[in-house]
Write an enzyme that holds these catalytic residues in place. Structure first.
Site, PDB file in Angstrom:
ATOM      1  CB  ALA A  61      16.236 -21.634  -6.554  1.00  0.00           C
ATOM      2  CE1 TYR A 125      13.243 -18.773  -2.535  1.00  0.00           C
ATOM      3  CE2 TYR A 125      10.908 -18.430  -2.108  1.00  0.00           C
ATOM      4  CZ  TYR A 125      11.918 -19.049  -2.813  1.00  0.00           C
ATOM      5  OH  TYR A 125      11.607 -19.946  -3.808  1.00  0.00           O
ATOM      6  CE  LYS A 129      13.016 -17.994  -7.148  1.00  0.00           C
ATOM      7  NZ  LYS A 129      13.866 -18.948  -7.910  1.00  0.00           N
TER       8      LYS A 129
END
Length: 269
Positions: A61, A125, A129
């Site tokens: 990630a 972010y 995700k």
């Protein structure tokens, strides 16, 4: 290579969480970013075709929350399309997928979030995700998405290490006291993955128990922390005030205070 009778592949094996997963799955195949760029669809498919695992655990990630605001394309490639490529490859070859997401898919308008709550991210972010979660769900049925919070571990940069460094460098360390979550030790999280592999497909919230602000967390790490507000400590990416994940599907883990003690012992060793 086999864990019990299950052939396992760990992607992102050199990261903070990936390193501890490797300890818990010592016989797993392990791929680092140097060996596999998950944004390359053909490479992902080739590796999974070659290894033929039963389970893929993806811990790769792009987790620099503030950097994601400026590096949006990279964030969506790594956190969004990359997991989608892995899910597609796993679906093609009949492989079970374990993937890690984040508490930052939520906006903080509630005090606590269960697995079925509707996400509403407030930073790049979180959006990236959530995009990754959706790409997985689109591409494979046999998935387990584990949402996590405030990770700390010995194999990478994290809040605890930062506090220890700043405490040595500064007379006092200002820490935000109006953002709340659940700190989570990577070894405790990694130890639960074997259990999740055996559970039904779906989304899981797995954190250590205990809710605290970042200042509350810091106060257990160093003795020269002082509280401040988010307004006093502005950052590029907006953070949710409350990103407390509630686990409703498996047995709760121990309190973060106990986990922190073990982390500090491991770090010192």
């Amino acid at each position: 290579m086999v864990v019990g009778t299950i052939k396992t592949l760990i992607i992102g094996a050199s990261g903070m969480l990936g390193s501890d997963l490797c300890k818990l799955f010592p016989d797993a195949f392990k791929l680092t970013h140097k060996e596999l760029d998950i944004t390359n669809r053909e490479s992902v498919i080739d590796w999974i075709r070659k290894i033929k695992p039963d389970v893929v655990i993806n811990s790769a990630a792009y987790t620099c929350v503030d950097e994601c605001e400026d590096m949006q394309e990279l964030a969506f490639q790594v956190n969004g399309y990359g997991p989608g490529h892995i899910a597609e490859a796993c679906s093609i070859f009949g492989v079970k997928l374990i993937h890690f997401s984040t508490d930052y898919v939520f906006d903080g308008s509630k005090k606590e979030y269960v697995e079925s709550d509707v996400p509403n991210p407030i930073n790049v972010y979180g959006y990236s995700k959530l995009f990754g979660e959706n790409k997985i769900i689109e591409n494979i049925d046999d998935y387990r998405i584990i949402r996590i919070s405030g990770l700390f571990g010995v194999h990478g940069k994290n809040f605890v290490g930062t506090m220890l460094r700043l405490s040595r460098e500064l007379d006092t360390v200002k820490v935000i006291n109006d953002q709340f979550g659940k700190p989570t030790y990577t070894m405790d999280l990694a130890s639960r993955v074997k259990e999740v592999i055996k559970l039904d497909p779906g989304i899981y919230h797995i954190t250590n128990e205990g809710i605290c602000s970042w200042y509350g967390f810091a106060s257990d790490i160093i003795d020269n922390a002082i509280p401040c507000t988010s307004e006093e400590f502005p950052r590029k990416a907006k953070r949710p005030s409350y990103s407390v994940l509630v686990n409703t599907k498996i047995e709760p883990m121990r309190h973060w205070k106990e986990a922190l003690k073990d982390y500090l012992k491991e770090r010192k060793a």
